[in-house]
Design a protein around this motif. Structure first.
Motif, PDB file in Angstrom:
ATOM      1  N   TRP A 185      57.997 -50.965 -28.231  1.00  0.00           N
ATOM      2  CA  TRP A 185      56.923 -51.833 -28.699  1.00  0.00           C
ATOM      3  C   TRP A 185      55.546 -51.183 -28.614  1.00  0.00           C
ATOM      4  O   TRP A 185      54.564 -51.739 -29.101  1.00  0.00           O
TER       5      TRP A 185
ATOM      6  N   VAL B 204      52.029 -52.478 -30.486  1.00  0.00           N
ATOM      7  CA  VAL B 204      50.853 -52.996 -29.777  1.00  0.00           C
ATOM      8  C   VAL B 204      49.617 -52.161 -30.127  1.00  0.00           C
ATOM      9  O   VAL B 204      48.526 -52.709 -30.337  1.00  0.00           O
TER      10      VAL B 204
ATOM     11  N   GLY C  73      53.136 -61.295 -30.013  1.00  0.00           N
ATOM     12  CA  GLY C  73      53.131 -62.007 -28.745  1.00  0.00           C
ATOM     13  C   GLY C  73      54.423 -62.751 -28.487  1.00  0.00           C
ATOM     14  O   GLY C  73      54.948 -62.743 -27.368  1.00  0.00           O
TER      15      GLY C  73
ATOM     16  N   LEU D  78      57.163 -60.213 -27.577  1.00  0.00           N
ATOM     17  CA  LEU D  78      56.998 -59.564 -26.277  1.00  0.00           C
ATOM     18  C   LEU D  78      57.228 -60.511 -25.106  1.00  0.00           C
ATOM     19  O   LEU D  78      57.425 -60.060 -23.974  1.00  0.00           O
ATOM     20  N   ARG D  79      57.209 -61.815 -25.351  1.00  0.00           N
ATOM     21  CA  ARG D  79      57.435 -62.776 -24.268  1.00  0.00           C
ATOM     22  C   ARG D  79      58.824 -62.637 -23.660  1.00  0.00           C
ATOM     23  O   ARG D  79      59.054 -63.055 -22.520  1.00  0.00           O
TER      24      ARG D  79
ATOM     25  N   LEU E 128      56.184 -58.400 -19.195  1.00  0.00           N
ATOM     26  CA  LEU E 128      55.170 -58.550 -20.240  1.00  0.00           C
ATOM     27  C   LEU E 128      54.878 -60.010 -20.581  1.00  0.00           C
ATOM     28  O   LEU E 128      54.054 -60.287 -21.454  1.00  0.00           O
ATOM     29  N   GLN E 129      55.553 -60.931 -19.877  1.00  0.00           N
ATOM     30  CA  GLN E 129      55.397 -62.339 -20.224  1.00  0.00           C
ATOM     31  C   GLN E 129      53.978 -62.844 -20.009  1.00  0.00           C
ATOM     32  O   GLN E 129      53.426 -63.574 -20.846  1.00  0.00           O
TER      33      GLN E 129
ATOM     34  N   SER F  75      51.513 -61.537 -22.605  1.00  0.00           N
ATOM     35  CA  SER F  75      51.938 -62.041 -23.918  1.00  0.00           C
ATOM     36  C   SER F  75      51.552 -63.505 -24.080  1.00  0.00           C
ATOM     37  O   SER F  75      51.073 -63.924 -25.153  1.00  0.00           O
TER      38      SER F  75
ATOM     39  N   LEU G  11      48.742 -54.738 -22.085  1.00  0.00           N
ATOM     40  CA  LEU G  11      50.119 -54.582 -22.578  1.00  0.00           C
ATOM     41  C   LEU G  11      50.458 -53.108 -22.788  1.00  0.00           C
ATOM     42  O   LEU G  11      51.552 -52.652 -22.419  1.00  0.00           O
TER      43      LEU G  11
END
Length: 340
Positions: free
Chosen positions: A174, A178, A266, A269-270, A275-276, A279, A323
Motif C-alpha cells: 500500500w 498512500v 482509508g 487500510l482499515r 493502520l486502523q 485510517s 501511514l
C-alpha cells in the motif's frame, strides 16, 4: 543519561510538531483576516520589534486608508505570527543539533532533521517575500505549501519516535498508493491556497453547480497565470470574474477526485493491522473537510470555518505521512517494531 537525552529530544520534537500545526492554522487566520500586510515591512513593524513602537506609523497609515491593510489589530496578528515562526525556527535548530550530536546514541541519521531545518529557513524567506511582494498569490501559495511540507517532515520525525502496533510486511504493497494520495492532496492544497490567495472562495455561491451551470464561463488562462500581482491579470488589469470562477471551479471539482481516492484508500487500510487508527482519522478528517468546504459556500466563508478547513488539510497531511512511516516500518509477524 542516554534515556534522559532521548526523552528531552522527544519532548522538544513533539512540541515543535504541535507548534508547526498551530502555526499553519494561525497562518490561515492571518491570511483570512487580511493581516498579511499589517506590518508592511520585514522582519519588524515599521522598523520596530513590536507594533507598540510603530503606533505613530500605524495611525498615519489608518488616516490615509481607514479600511486598508494596516491597523493595530492586524499589525499584532502579523507580528505574533512572525514571533511564533521565529520560535519554531529556533526549536528546529535545537532538534537538528541534537539529532547530529547524538546520532549514534539515537541510532538514526540526522539527515531528516537537517532537511526540516532547510525547510524552515525557506519558509522564513517565503514569509519575507509575502510582505515584500505585497501578497503576490504565487508567493503566498508557496508559503502555504512550504508550511504543509514542514508539517509533513515534523510528523515524519515524530512518528519515528513512537512505538505502535505491529504492521505486517504484507501492508508494504500500500506504500505507493498512500504516497500517490499524498501527492494528490498537495495538489489540492495548492489549488485551495490559490483560491484563498486570489479571494475566489465566493466566486461560485451555489452547489453543486456554479452560477447555475455545470460548466460556467471560465478564464482558465488568466485564472492560473502564475506571475501576477494580487487581484490583477498579467497585464495589470483587474482580475475578471470568469478568472475567479475558473480558480474556484477547478479546486471544487478536483476535490471530488481527491475525496473519492482517499476515502477508498482509508476504507481499504482499515483492515490492515497497525493502520486502523490513522485510517479512521483519515476518514473522519475527509468528512470534516467536506462539511467545512460546503459550509464556506452556504454561509459565505465564515472565518472560523475557513480556518478549520485549512486545519483539516493539515490534518490530512500528517495522517498520510503517519501511514507512510508506519508502512515503511512494517515487519514480518513475530518481529517487534522498534521506536528507532
Amino acid at each position: 543519561m542516554d534515556d534522559k537525552v532521548r526523552a528531552r529530544y522527544r519532548k522538544i520534537l513533539f512540541l515543535t510538531w504541535f507548534l508547526t500545526l498551530d502555526l499553519i492554522m494561525f497562518g490561515a487566520f492571518v491570511r483570512l483576516t487580511d493581516s498579511g500586510l499589517g506590518c508592511p515591512d520585514w522582519p519588524g513593524c515599521y522598523g520596530n520589534i513590536t507594533p507598540v513602537g510603530a503606533l505613530q506609523d500605524i495611525r498615519e497609515a489608518v488616516k490615509v486608508m481607514p479600511d486598508g491593510p494596516v491597523t493595530l489589530p492586524k499589525a499584532w496578528i502579523e507580528m505574533i505570527h512572525r514571533y511564533v515562526g521565529a520560535l519554531l525556527g529556533l526549536l528546529i535548530i535545537c532538534i537538528s543539533w541534537m539529532a547530529w550530536r547524538y546520532r549514534e546514541k539515537f541510532g538514526q541519521s540526522p539527515v531528516l532533521a537537517f532537511v526540516a531545518l532547510i525547510a524552515v529557513c525557506v519558509q522564513g524567506a517565503f514569509g519575507a517575500w509575502t510582505v515584500t511582494h505585497k501578497l503576490m498569490p504565487a508567493v503566498v501559495t508557496g508559503h502555504l505549501l512550504g508550511g504543509m511540507l514542514l508539517l509533513g517532515l515534523m510528523t515524519w520525525l515524530a512518528a519515528r519516535e513512537k512505538v505502535h502496533q505491529q504492521v505486517q510486511l504484507v501492508s508494504k504493497r500500500w506504500q505507493p498508493w498512500v504516497a500517490f494520495g499524498l501527492v494528490l492532496l498537495f495538489i489540492q492544497i495548492a489549488l485551495g491556497g490559490w483560491v484563498s490567495t486570489n479571494y475566489a472562495a465566493l466566486a461560485c455561491m451555489d452547489f453543486p453547480t456554479c452560477h447555475g451551470q455545470w460548466l460556467p464561463e471560465m478564464d482558465m488562462k488568466n485564472g492560473f497565470s502564475i506571475v501576477r500581482g494580487l487581484g490583477e491579470l498579467p497585464g495589470g488589469e483587474m482580475i475578471s470574474q470568469s478568472a475567479l470562477t475558473a480558480i474556484h471551479w477547478v479546486h471544487r471539482n478536483f476535490a471530488f477526485l481527491v475525496f473519492a481516492y482517499l476515502v477508498t484508500l482509508g476504507v481499504r487500510l482499515r483492515s490492515q493491522s497497525g493502520l486502523q487508527g490513522p485510517s479512521n482519522l483519515l476518514l473522519i478528517l475527509l468528512g470534516a473537510q467536506l462539511l467545512t468546504g460546503l459550509t464556506t459556500i452556504f454561509f459565505q466563508w465564515p472565518l472560523v470555518i475557513a480556518v478549520l478547513h485549512n486545519g483539516g488539510a493539515a490534518g490530512l497531511v500528517l495522517t498520510l505521512v503517519t501511514l507512510l512511516v508506519r508502512i515503511g516500518r512494517a515487519s514480518l509477524p513475530g518481529l517487534s517494531v522498534q521506536s528507532r
